[in-house]
Design a protein around this motif. Structure first.
Motif, PDB file in Angstrom:
ATOM      1  N   GLY A   1       3.766   4.309 -10.875  1.00  0.00           N
ATOM      2  CA  GLY A   1       2.459   3.602 -11.067  1.00  0.00           C
ATOM      3  C   GLY A   1       2.600   2.128 -10.452  1.00  0.00           C
ATOM      4  N   TRP A   2       3.522   1.393 -10.996  1.00  0.00           N
ATOM      5  CA  TRP A   2       3.562  -0.061 -10.629  1.00  0.00           C
ATOM      6  C   TRP A   2       3.586  -0.314  -9.030  1.00  0.00           C
ATOM      7  N   GLN A   3       4.601   0.557  -8.273  1.00  0.00           N
ATOM      8  CA  GLN A   3       4.807   0.326  -6.865  1.00  0.00           C
ATOM      9  C   GLN A   3       3.391   0.687  -6.258  1.00  0.00           C
ATOM     10  N   ARG A   4       2.801   1.459  -6.721  1.00  0.00           N
ATOM     11  CA  ARG A   4       1.464   1.859  -5.895  1.00  0.00           C
ATOM     12  C   ARG A   4       0.158   1.034  -6.616  1.00  0.00           C
TER      13      ARG A   4
ATOM     14  N   ARG B   1      -8.167  -8.103  -5.298  1.00  0.00           N
ATOM     15  CA  ARG B   1      -7.649  -8.514  -3.971  1.00  0.00           C
ATOM     16  C   ARG B   1      -6.478  -9.387  -4.211  1.00  0.00           C
ATOM     17  N   LEU B   2      -6.499 -10.447  -4.966  1.00  0.00           N
ATOM     18  CA  LEU B   2      -5.253 -11.304  -5.305  1.00  0.00           C
ATOM     19  C   LEU B   2      -4.148 -10.653  -5.940  1.00  0.00           C
ATOM     20  N   ALA B   3      -4.538  -9.579  -7.076  1.00  0.00           N
ATOM     21  CA  ALA B   3      -3.440  -8.962  -7.803  1.00  0.00           C
ATOM     22  C   ALA B   3      -2.789  -7.811  -6.575  1.00  0.00           C
TER      23      ALA B   3
ATOM     24  N   GLN C   1       2.221  -6.580  -3.856  1.00  0.00           N
ATOM     25  CA  GLN C   1       2.935  -6.241  -2.548  1.00  0.00           C
ATOM     26  C   GLN C   1       4.018  -7.178  -2.611  1.00  0.00           C
ATOM     27  N   ARG C   2       3.799  -8.315  -3.025  1.00  0.00           N
ATOM     28  CA  ARG C   2       5.209  -9.421  -2.750  1.00  0.00           C
ATOM     29  C   ARG C   2       5.995  -9.136  -3.705  1.00  0.00           C
ATOM     30  N   ASP C   3       5.687  -8.655  -5.015  1.00  0.00           N
ATOM     31  CA  ASP C   3       6.795  -8.213  -6.087  1.00  0.00           C
ATOM     32  C   ASP C   3       7.215  -7.005  -5.647  1.00  0.00           C
ATOM     33  N   VAL C   4       6.781  -6.103  -5.082  1.00  0.00           N
ATOM     34  CA  VAL C   4       7.252  -4.882  -4.793  1.00  0.00           C
ATOM     35  C   VAL C   4       8.402  -5.096  -3.587  1.00  0.00           C
ATOM     36  N   ALA C   5       8.093  -6.122  -2.658  1.00  0.00           N
ATOM     37  CA  ALA C   5       8.998  -6.668  -1.949  1.00  0.00           C
ATOM     38  C   ALA C   5      10.042  -7.164  -2.043  1.00  0.00           C
ATOM     39  N   ARG C   6       9.868  -8.269  -3.321  1.00  0.00           N
ATOM     40  CA  ARG C   6      10.964  -8.831  -4.003  1.00  0.00           C
ATOM     41  C   ARG C   6      11.967  -7.789  -4.701  1.00  0.00           C
ATOM     42  N   LEU C   7      11.377  -6.900  -5.301  1.00  0.00           N
ATOM     43  CA  LEU C   7      12.226  -5.778  -6.172  1.00  0.00           C
ATOM     44  C   LEU C   7      13.083  -5.136  -4.947  1.00  0.00           C
ATOM     45  N   ALA C   8      12.481  -4.603  -3.874  1.00  0.00           N
ATOM     46  CA  ALA C   8      13.545  -3.807  -2.754  1.00  0.00           C
ATOM     47  C   ALA C   8      14.332  -4.830  -2.286  1.00  0.00           C
ATOM     48  N   HIS C   9      14.249  -6.101  -2.140  1.00  0.00           N
ATOM     49  CA  HIS C   9      15.238  -7.058  -1.607  1.00  0.00           C
ATOM     50  C   HIS C   9      16.220  -6.977  -2.517  1.00  0.00           C
TER      51      HIS C   9
END
Length: 633
Positions: free
Chosen positions: A514-517, A536-538, A543-551
């Motif tokens: 759920g968090w990823q989406r 919108r800001l959230a 999206q930035r946090d998901v990218a950070r986690l993926a990294h």
């Protein structure tokens, strides 16, 4: 802001009400005079006039000078009042005595053996709880100096069994124990099983009527009833497919009443076991039964007694089977931070409970408006006056037949944010608790029950508390969403704590899927809890946090489910002696268990696990989590 009168400040300090505190941003804050007066009045320390403040301060100090029970660590020296005349000896709970030695500075040397002791000096007696250095640990349970245990966490009501009446039961939890044990896991952490009293729509297991007793609706039918016909256990289907707490509870209580009638035909061995339980429970059990009316009218104390017996027996059986199957810990209980101000525990507590005050939290990043939880707890003064008996009884109740206990909001052992009933969260104050005494008792009971202790140390965390808890063997909780550095980057596994349990999430957070989406963001927007711009800001931040986690986890460019698996492996790979995987994450579910700040607008605590279970997803998740533990080792 007008400065507080010196005598008001002195009274607040003596009563443990913190006038000055720091918020989540580290900013210094001061409780205003009206809030302070309201909190003190609710604590029975009137302070509106100078005369009241003087009288309250005197009573407060006199009470603190005569504690009913002192606590100390084994082998430590403790001051126990004026010198007495006559033979001095320590007496343990069985009547054995050892000579007592007093140091030149007047302190008494405590025995090296932990336990509840009495120091007798002539005609004087002083009760002292002598604690081990730390709590029972995962290392003690496994015999390994560097244990790598893992397990799952389950919302009991969400599980399924043929006889659960749509609300989950011990049989459904036992099935999860078998699954986790078969995959090599050592623990199953449960949602609170506290007695709820009257159950209605929107029931939260963290707002119990009485934490000393079990909630009977989670009881599977005992073998002696022969009540295994699944057709007798089918509740009317809810229109939304979610749990109908009131309907399912009524059905469960109807079955309990049926068992009560069947008892007269049960074998003699069953009657003997029930008699032993009633004798052990004594007056406390009947007191509970009288106050805690079930979902049947009129209340039936005899039925309550039977319900408690079958509840204890059913959960003890799950624990014993789990241990026999090789689980090092088995069941981990969850101890809620407070209880219903109008429930059975409050009624039994009398003036030892906080009256006119409820617990909550000041505004923080997790809940910008602050929180008022609607539950209460014991007062520091009440604990001192009763020799901590309510706290000791509570620990014994939740540790019985368990391999561990998770203490919700463990920071409450040091301080609780209390709010006058009906007031906003920001009109409260922190109330100081005797941390050292409570930790001593926690360590002592932990060893007596061979029960590990996990403390939920999230939120506004006071300086030094995590270190103090770790020193006494209380494990903290490291949660993926919060395991970040000062810049917001997710921490690599080797930077997670070795003195905390590692987990992918909690019941108050979105699931991994759920968090990823951004499911939680979408739900809050749909409910009107966020403006279009804030949403919108959230979404951008997520999206930035998901990218950070993926990294961090090496899942850049991976599909959503592959990132979920990588995140689970990331959590499991750390140095924690125990890692827990919420069942919702193991099943890749998107629905959030509880959305903080909502009551009737979101189905909190009403989601059930899918039927049938997506076994391929589950098995892959458990292999991933267990494999990451083994590889890291």
């Amino acid at each position: 802001m007008t400065a507080l009168a010196p005598d008001l400040y002195a009274l607040a300090n003596a009563a443990g009400v913190r006038v000055h505190w720091h918020d989540v941003g580290g900013n210094a804050r001061t409780v205003d005079a009206p809030s302070l007066l309201a909190v003190l009045a609710a604590l029975d320390w009137p302070a509106a006039t100078a005369a009241q403040r003087q009288e309250s301060l005197q009573r407060c100090l006199e009470g603190q000078a005569r504690p009913q029970l002192r606590t100390a660590r084994a082998g430590a020296a403790v001051m126990l009042g004026p010198a007495g005349a006559g033979v001095a000896q320590w007496c343990d709970e069985t009547g054995n005595t050892v000579s007592a030695r007093r140091q030149p500075d007047g302190r008494w040397q405590c025995p090296e053996r932990p336990g509840y002791w009495t120091l007798r000096v002539g005609e004087e007696e002083h009760a002292v709880a002598i604690a081990p250095a730390r709590c029972f640990s995962v290392a003690d349970a496994t015999g390994s100096a560097q244990p790598r245990c893992w397990g799952a966490s389950l919302q009991v009501y969400a599980g399924r069994s043929p006889t659960d009446a749509g609300i989950g039961d011990s049989r459904g939890a036992a099935a999860w124990c078998r699954r986790i044990g078969a995959a090599g896991g050592d623990a199953l952490a449960l949602s609170p099983l506290h007695a709820a009293g009257r159950i209605g729509h929107g029931f939260s297991p963290y707002s119990p009527s009485d934490r000393r007793f079990l909630e009977p609706v989670y009881t599977a039918p005992p073998a002696w009833t022969g009540d295994d016909d699944a057709s007798q256990w089918q509740p009317a289907p809810a229109s939304d497919g979610l749990i109908d707490w009131a309907g399912s509870a009524a059905l469960k209580w109807a079955r309990l009443a049926h068992w009560q009638r069947q008892l007269q035909h049960a074998p003699e061995s069953v009657h003997r076991a029930f008699d032993r339980f009633r004798q052990d429970g004594g007056a406390t059990l009947m007191q509970f039964a009288g106050f805690n009316a079930p979902a049947l009218d009129p209340p039936d104390p005899a039925l309550q007694c039977l319900a408690q017996w079958v509840s204890h027996d059913s959960w003890a059986s799950v624990q014993h089977r789990g241990r026999r199957q090789g689980m090092a810990l088995g069941l981990i209980a969850d101890l809620a931070v407070g209880f219903d101000p109008h429930g059975a525990e409050a009624a039994a507590a009398g003036d030892t409970a906080l009256r006119g005050l409820v617990l909550g939290a000041p505004p923080d990043a997790f809940a910008p408006q602050g929180q008022v939880w609607g539950v209460t707890s014991y007062s520091p003064d009440g604990l001192h006056r009763t020799g901590f008996s309510p706290f000791i009884a509570l620990l014994r109740a939740v540790m019985r037949d368990r391999g561990g206990v998770r203490i919700d909001h463990i920071l409450g052992l040091q301080r609780l944010w209390v709010v006058p009933q009906g007031a906003a969260s920001d009109t409260g104050a922190y109330l100081q608790y005797p941390l050292e005494d409570l930790l001593n008792l926690l360590a002592l009971e932990s060893w007596r029950h061979r029960c590990i202790v996990i403390g939920e140390d999230l939120g506004v965390v006071p300086d030094g508390i995590r270190q103090a808890l770790a020193e006494r063997g209380v494990m903290g909780m490291d949660v993926l969403a919060f395991a970040r550095d000062a810049d917001g980057a997710f921490l690599p596994p080797n930077r997670w704590r070795s003195v905390a349990v590692a987990t992918t999430g909690t019941h108050d957070l979105p699931t991994l899927a759920g968090w990823q989406r951004g499911e939680d963001i979408a739900v809050r927007a749909r409910l009107g809890y966020a403006t279009a711009e804030a949403t919108r800001l959230a979404v951008q931040q997520r999206q930035r946090d998901v990218a950070r986690l993926a990294h961090t986890v090496g899942g850049e460019g991976a599909a959503a489910d592959d990132l979920r698996m990588a995140a689970m492996a990331h959590v499991a790979a750390g140095p924690a002696p125990l890692a827990l995987l919420p069942v919702e994450d193991a099943l890749a579910l998107r629905e959030q268990v509880n959305l903080p700040g909502t009551v009737a607008v979101y189905p909190n605590w009403r989601h059930r696990l899918p039927q049938p279970l997506p076994r391929r997803v589950l098995h892959a998740s458990l292999r991933c989590f267990a494999g990451a533990r083994d590889v890291a080792h």
